[in-house]
Design a protein around this motif. Structure first.
Motif, PDB file in Angstrom:
ATOM      1  N   LEU A 103      45.995  30.424  38.050  1.00  0.00           N
ATOM      2  CA  LEU A 103      45.750  30.461  39.494  1.00  0.00           C
ATOM      3  C   LEU A 103      45.782  31.888  40.028  1.00  0.00           C
ATOM      4  O   LEU A 103      45.041  32.223  40.954  1.00  0.00           O
ATOM      5  N   GLU A 104      46.626  32.752  39.454  1.00  0.00           N
ATOM      6  CA  GLU A 104      46.696  34.148  39.883  1.00  0.00           C
ATOM      7  C   GLU A 104      45.392  34.895  39.577  1.00  0.00           C
ATOM      8  O   GLU A 104      44.983  35.770  40.321  1.00  0.00           O
ATOM      9  N   HIS A 105      44.763  34.536  38.472  1.00  0.00           N
ATOM     10  CA  HIS A 105      43.568  35.263  38.030  1.00  0.00           C
ATOM     11  C   HIS A 105      42.256  34.523  38.313  1.00  0.00           C
ATOM     12  O   HIS A 105      41.196  34.991  37.932  1.00  0.00           O
ATOM     13  N   ILE A 106      42.331  33.400  39.005  1.00  0.00           N
ATOM     14  CA  ILE A 106      41.126  32.599  39.237  1.00  0.00           C
ATOM     15  C   ILE A 106      40.109  33.355  40.099  1.00  0.00           C
ATOM     16  O   ILE A 106      38.900  33.243  39.884  1.00  0.00           O
ATOM     17  N   ASN A 107      40.571  34.135  41.050  1.00  0.00           N
ATOM     18  CA  ASN A 107      39.664  34.886  41.922  1.00  0.00           C
ATOM     19  C   ASN A 107      39.148  36.150  41.255  1.00  0.00           C
ATOM     20  O   ASN A 107      38.106  36.683  41.649  1.00  0.00           O
ATOM     21  N   ASP A 108      39.874  36.656  40.245  1.00  0.00           N
ATOM     22  CA  ASP A 108      39.468  37.883  39.560  1.00  0.00           C
ATOM     23  C   ASP A 108      38.299  37.652  38.605  1.00  0.00           C
ATOM     24  O   ASP A 108      37.542  38.566  38.305  1.00  0.00           O
ATOM     25  N   SER A 109      38.176  36.429  38.141  1.00  0.00           N
ATOM     26  CA  SER A 109      37.184  36.159  37.096  1.00  0.00           C
ATOM     27  C   SER A 109      35.920  35.526  37.676  1.00  0.00           C
ATOM     28  O   SER A 109      35.985  34.582  38.457  1.00  0.00           O
ATOM     29  N   ASN A 110      34.768  36.055  37.252  1.00  0.00           N
ATOM     30  CA  ASN A 110      33.484  35.452  37.620  1.00  0.00           C
ATOM     31  C   ASN A 110      32.927  34.629  36.474  1.00  0.00           C
ATOM     32  O   ASN A 110      31.892  33.985  36.624  1.00  0.00           O
ATOM     33  N   ASP A 111      33.622  34.667  35.328  1.00  0.00           N
ATOM     34  CA  ASP A 111      33.171  33.954  34.141  1.00  0.00           C
ATOM     35  C   ASP A 111      33.728  32.522  34.173  1.00  0.00           C
ATOM     36  O   ASP A 111      34.884  32.269  33.838  1.00  0.00           O
ATOM     37  N   HIS A 112      32.884  31.603  34.597  1.00  0.00           N
ATOM     38  CA  HIS A 112      33.303  30.202  34.732  1.00  0.00           C
ATOM     39  C   HIS A 112      33.571  29.560  33.375  1.00  0.00           C
ATOM     40  O   HIS A 112      34.400  28.647  33.277  1.00  0.00           O
ATOM     41  N   GLU A 113      32.903  30.005  32.358  1.00  0.00           N
ATOM     42  CA  GLU A 113      33.124  29.448  31.018  1.00  0.00           C
ATOM     43  C   GLU A 113      34.536  29.757  30.531  1.00  0.00           C
ATOM     44  O   GLU A 113      35.202  28.905  29.959  1.00  0.00           O
ATOM     45  N   LYS A 114      34.991  30.995  30.751  1.00  0.00           N
ATOM     46  CA  LYS A 114      36.347  31.372  30.338  1.00  0.00           C
ATOM     47  C   LYS A 114      37.384  30.590  31.142  1.00  0.00           C
ATOM     48  O   LYS A 114      38.403  30.169  30.614  1.00  0.00           O
ATOM     49  N   LEU A 115      37.126  30.400  32.421  1.00  0.00           N
ATOM     50  CA  LEU A 115      38.024  29.633  33.281  1.00  0.00           C
ATOM     51  C   LEU A 115      38.107  28.190  32.788  1.00  0.00           C
ATOM     52  O   LEU A 115      39.193  27.619  32.661  1.00  0.00           O
ATOM     53  N   LYS A 116      36.944  27.628  32.482  1.00  0.00           N
ATOM     54  CA  LYS A 116      36.879  26.260  31.965  1.00  0.00           C
ATOM     55  C   LYS A 116      37.625  26.170  30.634  1.00  0.00           C
ATOM     56  O   LYS A 116      38.383  25.221  30.391  1.00  0.00           O
ATOM     57  N   GLU A 117      37.433  27.144  29.781  1.00  0.00           N
ATOM     58  CA  GLU A 117      38.095  27.189  28.478  1.00  0.00           C
ATOM     59  C   GLU A 117      39.621  27.266  28.639  1.00  0.00           C
ATOM     60  O   GLU A 117      40.372  26.574  27.948  1.00  0.00           O
ATOM     61  N   GLY A 118      40.076  28.106  29.562  1.00  0.00           N
ATOM     62  CA  GLY A 118      41.515  28.254  29.826  1.00  0.00           C
ATOM     63  C   GLY A 118      42.136  26.961  30.325  1.00  0.00           C
ATOM     64  O   GLY A 118      43.214  26.555  29.883  1.00  0.00           O
ATOM     65  N   LEU A 119      41.427  26.315  31.266  1.00  0.00           N
ATOM     66  CA  LEU A 119      41.922  25.034  31.790  1.00  0.00           C
ATOM     67  C   LEU A 119      41.964  23.972  30.695  1.00  0.00           C
ATOM     68  O   LEU A 119      42.887  23.158  30.638  1.00  0.00           O
ATOM     69  N   GLN A 120      40.979  23.967  29.809  1.00  0.00           N
ATOM     70  CA  GLN A 120      40.944  23.015  28.699  1.00  0.00           C
ATOM     71  C   GLN A 120      42.143  23.236  27.766  1.00  0.00           C
ATOM     72  O   GLN A 120      42.762  22.283  27.308  1.00  0.00           O
ATOM     73  N   LEU A 121      42.472  24.503  27.498  1.00  0.00           N
ATOM     74  CA  LEU A 121      43.641  24.813  26.654  1.00  0.00           C
ATOM     75  C   LEU A 121      44.933  24.312  27.294  1.00  0.00           C
ATOM     76  O   LEU A 121      45.790  23.728  26.621  1.00  0.00           O
ATOM     77  N   ILE A 122      45.062  24.537  28.601  1.00  0.00           N
ATOM     78  CA  ILE A 122      46.263  24.070  29.311  1.00  0.00           C
ATOM     79  C   ILE A 122      46.330  22.544  29.281  1.00  0.00           C
ATOM     80  O   ILE A 122      47.383  21.954  29.030  1.00  0.00           O
ATOM     81  N   TYR A 123      45.186  21.911  29.539  1.00  0.00           N
ATOM     82  CA  TYR A 123      45.130  20.448  29.505  1.00  0.00           C
ATOM     83  C   TYR A 123      45.523  19.925  28.127  1.00  0.00           C
ATOM     84  O   TYR A 123      46.330  18.983  28.014  1.00  0.00           O
ATOM     85  N   ASN A 124      44.989  20.510  27.069  1.00  0.00           N
ATOM     86  CA  ASN A 124      45.308  20.072  25.698  1.00  0.00           C
ATOM     87  C   ASN A 124      46.798  20.229  25.404  1.00  0.00           C
ATOM     88  O   ASN A 124      47.411  19.387  24.749  1.00  0.00           O
ATOM     89  N   LYS A 125      47.378  21.329  25.902  1.00  0.00           N
ATOM     90  CA  LYS A 125      48.801  21.573  25.714  1.00  0.00           C
ATOM     91  C   LYS A 125      49.624  20.482  26.404  1.00  0.00           C
ATOM     92  O   LYS A 125      50.592  19.948  25.850  1.00  0.00           O
ATOM     93  N   LEU A 126      49.235  20.120  27.612  1.00  0.00           N
ATOM     94  CA  LEU A 126      49.927  19.076  28.369  1.00  0.00           C
ATOM     95  C   LEU A 126      49.818  17.725  27.666  1.00  0.00           C
ATOM     96  O   LEU A 126      50.815  17.005  27.524  1.00  0.00           O
ATOM     97  N   VAL A 127      48.627  17.378  27.215  1.00  0.00           N
ATOM     98  CA  VAL A 127      48.421  16.103  26.523  1.00  0.00           C
ATOM     99  C   VAL A 127      49.270  16.048  25.248  1.00  0.00           C
ATOM    100  O   VAL A 127      49.850  15.010  24.914  1.00  0.00           O
ATOM    101  N   LYS A 128      49.373  17.176  24.551  1.00  0.00           N
ATOM    102  CA  LYS A 128      50.179  17.232  23.331  1.00  0.00           C
ATOM    103  C   LYS A 128      51.658  16.973  23.627  1.00  0.00           C
ATOM    104  O   LYS A 128      52.323  16.209  22.920  1.00  0.00           O
ATOM    105  N   VAL A 129      52.177  17.584  24.699  1.00  0.00           N
ATOM    106  CA  VAL A 129      53.581  17.366  25.074  1.00  0.00           C
ATOM    107  C   VAL A 129      53.809  15.900  25.447  1.00  0.00           C
ATOM    108  O   VAL A 129      54.794  15.287  25.030  1.00  0.00           O
TER     109      VAL A 129
END
Length: 196
Positions: A103-129
């Motif tokens: 959330l801190e870096h969401i406005n800094d990045s214009n690369d939506h693919e990297k943002l999507k990738e980051g959110l997917q990693l966080i989601y996968n981590k949550l599902v694993k827990v």
């Protein structure tokens, strides 16, 4: 004859005196025995009172030990219930940290693919827990409708599937260990599809 009578009387008198002396001796013996018995009984009573006090002391100590054990056990159980989710929360906190960094870096990045990738990693981590703690998603789409796992919100005609088949999932359902904690909210195919 008088002499015989006197002798007889004298003998009787002697016998009475002897008997009286014997009775006195027996009485003295009985008194002595009573005193001995009384002393023995007093000793026995003292011993028994001492033994009773020892048992009473042991009983009170055991009762106090049991009360302490009971209190400790109740506190342990209360702490167990109060802090049962502690290990789960500790595993979730790094995921919260990841979300905050994103959330801190969401406005800094214009690369939506990297943002999507980051959110997917966080989601996968949550599902694993969640999976490690026994929380599983209910697989609903394409499955026959089952009231144990699904909650039908709508019906829709669809000739490509049998009647009462889950077509869409509006909200995912979850099972915790062997208990449904949230039913899947679904759209189900209608029974009279040919008529529609």
């Amino acid at each position: 004859m008088n002499e015989n009578l006197n002798n007889n009387e004298l003998n009787k008198l002697n016998e009475q005196i002897n008997q009286s002396e014997k009775e006195e001796e027996n009485s003295d013996m009985t008194e002595s025995n009573k005193e001995n018995n009384t002393e023995e009984l007093k000793k026995r009573i003292e011993e028994l009172e001492k033994e009773v006090n020892e048992w009473k002391d042991k009983f009170l100590r055991k009762a106090a030990e049991f009360e302490n054990y009971k209190r400790r056990t109740e506190n342990d159980q209360l702490n167990l219930v109060t802090y049962a989710a502690e290990s789960f929360i500790k595993k979730i906190l790094p995921i919260v940290d990841d979300f905050e960094r994103s959330l801190e870096h969401i406005n800094d990045s214009n690369d939506h693919e990297k943002l999507k990738e980051g959110l997917q990693l966080i989601y996968n981590k949550l599902v694993k827990v969640l999976d490690e703690h026994g929380v599983k998603k209910i697989d609903a789409i394409g499955k026959p409708f089952d009231v144990e796992y699904h909650e039908a919100l709508m019906q829709k005609a669809d000739n490509s599937v049998p009647p009462h088949t889950v077509l869409e999932e509006l909200e995912k359902g979850y099972i915790y260990k062997d208990k449904v904690i949230r039913h899947s909210k679904v759209v189900v195919s209608t029974e009279d599809q040919a008529a529609v």
